[in-house]
Design a protein around this motif. Structure first.
Motif, PDB file in Angstrom:
ATOM      1  N   UNK A  16       0.855  -1.192   0.000  1.00 19.36           N
ATOM      2  CA  UNK A  16       0.000   0.000   0.000  1.00 19.36           C
ATOM      3  C   UNK A  16       0.885   1.233   0.000  1.00 19.36           C
ATOM      4  N   UNK A  17       0.539   2.178  -0.835  1.00 20.31           N
ATOM      5  CA  UNK A  17       1.270   3.440  -0.895  1.00 20.31           C
ATOM      6  C   UNK A  17       0.257   4.576  -1.051  1.00 20.31           C
ATOM      7  N   UNK A  18       0.579   5.726  -0.465  1.00 24.07           N
ATOM      8  CA  UNK A  18      -0.217   6.943  -0.638  1.00 24.07           C
ATOM      9  C   UNK A  18       0.746   8.047  -1.028  1.00 24.07           C
ATOM     10  N   UNK A  19       0.388   8.818  -2.021  1.00 22.94           N
ATOM     11  CA  UNK A  19       1.258   9.922  -2.408  1.00 22.94           C
ATOM     12  C   UNK A  19       0.445  11.066  -2.977  1.00 22.94           C
ATOM     13  N   UNK A  20       1.055  12.230  -2.916  1.00 16.84           N
ATOM     14  CA  UNK A  20       0.445  13.447  -3.438  1.00 16.84           C
ATOM     15  C   UNK A  20       1.030  13.749  -4.816  1.00 16.84           C
ATOM     16  N   UNK A  21       0.154  14.154  -5.710  1.00 17.48           N
ATOM     17  CA  UNK A  21       0.566  14.528  -7.061  1.00 17.48           C
ATOM     18  C   UNK A  21       0.150  15.975  -7.279  1.00 17.48           C
ATOM     19  N   UNK A  22       1.078  16.826  -7.667  1.00 21.95           N
ATOM     20  CA  UNK A  22       0.804  18.244  -7.900  1.00 21.95           C
ATOM     21  C   UNK A  22       0.216  18.419  -9.301  1.00 21.95           C
ATOM     22  N   UNK A  23      -0.968  17.843  -9.475  1.00 20.81           N
ATOM     23  CA  UNK A  23      -1.667  17.913 -10.765  1.00 20.81           C
ATOM     24  C   UNK A  23      -3.147  17.644 -10.521  1.00 20.81           C
ATOM     25  N   UNK A  25      -6.792  15.942 -10.956  1.00 18.36           N
ATOM     26  CA  UNK A  25      -7.101  14.521 -10.990  1.00 18.36           C
ATOM     27  C   UNK A  25      -7.121  13.943 -12.411  1.00 18.36           C
ATOM     28  N   UNK A  26      -7.646  14.672 -13.377  1.00 22.09           N
ATOM     29  CA  UNK A  26      -7.703  14.151 -14.754  1.00 22.09           C
ATOM     30  C   UNK A  26      -6.296  13.932 -15.312  1.00 22.09           C
ATOM     31  N   UNK A  27      -5.390  14.835 -15.005  1.00 28.52           N
ATOM     32  CA  UNK A  27      -4.012  14.688 -15.482  1.00 28.52           C
ATOM     33  C   UNK A  27      -3.317  13.548 -14.743  1.00 28.52           C
ATOM     34  N   UNK A  28      -3.584  13.404 -13.454  1.00 28.97           N
ATOM     35  CA  UNK A  28      -2.997  12.301 -12.691  1.00 28.97           C
ATOM     36  C   UNK A  28      -3.459  10.955 -13.259  1.00 28.97           C
ATOM     37  N   UNK A  29      -4.726  10.845 -13.617  1.00 26.18           N
ATOM     38  CA  UNK A  29      -5.241   9.608 -14.207  1.00 26.18           C
ATOM     39  C   UNK A  29      -4.571   9.343 -15.556  1.00 26.18           C
ATOM     40  N   UNK A  30      -4.432  10.385 -16.344  1.00 26.42           N
ATOM     41  CA  UNK A  30      -3.740  10.272 -17.633  1.00 26.42           C
ATOM     42  C   UNK A  30      -2.297   9.786 -17.436  1.00 26.42           C
ATOM     43  N   UNK A  31      -1.642  10.267 -16.391  1.00 24.31           N
ATOM     44  CA  UNK A  31      -0.257   9.869 -16.108  1.00 24.31           C
ATOM     45  C   UNK A  31      -0.174   8.389 -15.728  1.00 24.31           C
ATOM     46  N   UNK A  32      -1.168   7.885 -15.006  1.00 20.50           N
ATOM     47  CA  UNK A  32      -1.205   6.451 -14.687  1.00 20.50           C
ATOM     48  C   UNK A  32      -1.259   5.636 -15.971  1.00 20.50           C
ATOM     49  N   UNK A  33      -2.187   5.992 -16.859  1.00 23.06           N
ATOM     50  CA  UNK A  33      -2.325   5.254 -18.116  1.00 23.06           C
ATOM     51  C   UNK A  33      -1.052   5.334 -18.962  1.00 23.06           C
ATOM     52  N   UNK A 141       5.371   4.402  -9.365  1.00 25.48           N
ATOM     53  CA  UNK A 141       4.614   5.483  -8.732  1.00 25.48           C
ATOM     54  C   UNK A 141       5.359   6.808  -8.832  1.00 25.48           C
ATOM     55  N   UNK A 142       6.678   6.788  -8.657  1.00 24.23           N
ATOM     56  CA  UNK A 142       7.469   8.019  -8.844  1.00 24.23           C
ATOM     57  C   UNK A 142       7.324   8.525 -10.275  1.00 24.23           C
ATOM     58  N   UNK A 143       7.322   7.602 -11.229  1.00 23.02           N
ATOM     59  CA  UNK A 143       7.167   7.983 -12.640  1.00 23.02           C
ATOM     60  C   UNK A 143       5.796   8.619 -12.880  1.00 23.02           C
ATOM     61  N   UNK A 144       4.754   8.123 -12.250  1.00 23.61           N
ATOM     62  CA  UNK A 144       3.421   8.709 -12.407  1.00 23.61           C
ATOM     63  C   UNK A 144       3.445  10.167 -11.951  1.00 23.61           C
ATOM     64  N   UNK A 145       4.066  10.422 -10.813  1.00 21.26           N
ATOM     65  CA  UNK A 145       4.187  11.794 -10.313  1.00 21.26           C
ATOM     66  C   UNK A 145       4.956  12.649 -11.316  1.00 21.26           C
ATOM     67  N   UNK A 146       6.090  12.156 -11.807  1.00 19.44           N
ATOM     68  CA  UNK A 146       6.899  12.907 -12.772  1.00 19.44           C
ATOM     69  C   UNK A 146       6.123  13.203 -14.052  1.00 19.44           C
ATOM     70  N   UNK A 147       5.433  12.188 -14.570  1.00 16.75           N
ATOM     71  CA  UNK A 147       4.668  12.375 -15.817  1.00 16.75           C
ATOM     72  C   UNK A 147       3.566  13.400 -15.607  1.00 16.75           C
ATOM     73  N   UNK A 148       2.820  13.294 -14.511  1.00 18.97           N
ATOM     74  CA  UNK A 148       1.718  14.228 -14.245  1.00 18.97           C
ATOM     75  C   UNK A 148       2.232  15.653 -14.117  1.00 18.97           C
TER      76      UNK A 148
END
Length: 160
Positions: A16-23, A25-33, A141-148
């Protein structure tokens, strides 16, 4: 014909991990994909592109061309931009059951997003898998933050 019966212990993984993304929600979801799809990357920086079909029952797989590849799973639940659940063998080339969940919630002002991630698995998991799986997810997960955050910058006119 021969039959071999061997007892093997079934192990369970729960990450389990929790993290904050400075983006938003729509952009964060796009970054996951992007990260679990064409923009995937291994911890050593080597590209690891995957295909994710973003609909219920859609496949998540590695396409090696010439009808070769690896099925990692299927989309079990998708509710853009708040939830993505995947289930399947993932990276395991042995009996195993996996479930991965990405749950996104916007912060109070809508400018940032909280990502709650879980990976649950069970099977006769080899020691290297038990020891390394968290490291692999942490990289993703770090990459998701970077991409977003890169997408936010680009869309604000900040370039790359």
């Amino acid at each position: 014909m021969s039959t071999t019966i061997a007892e093997q212990e079934v192990q369970v993984i729960c990450i389990s991990r929790e993290l904050e993304i400075a983006a938003p929600i729509a952009i964060a979801f796009e970054a996951i994909l992007e990260e679990i799809g064409p923009g995937g990357e291994l911890p050593d920086g080597k590209p690891f592109p995957m295909v994710v079909e973003p609909w219920p029952g859609g496949r998540w797989y590695r396409d090696l061309g010439a009808n070769a590849g690896h099925l990692w799973g299927h989309v079990q639940v998708i509710k853009p931009p708040t939830l993505l659940e995947l289930c399947g063998p993932m990276f395991m080339s042995f009996p195993g059951v996996n479930h991965v969940q990405y749950r996104l919630t916007p912060d109070a002002d809508g400018g940032g997003t909280r990502l709650s991630f879980t990976h649950r698995a069970m099977g006769p998991l080899p020691e290297p898998v038990l020891k390394g799986v968290g490291t692999g997810w942490d990289h993703g997960l770090r990459r998701i933050v970077e991409i977003a955050e890169r997408l936010v910058s680009e869309r604000r006119g900040g370039g790359k």
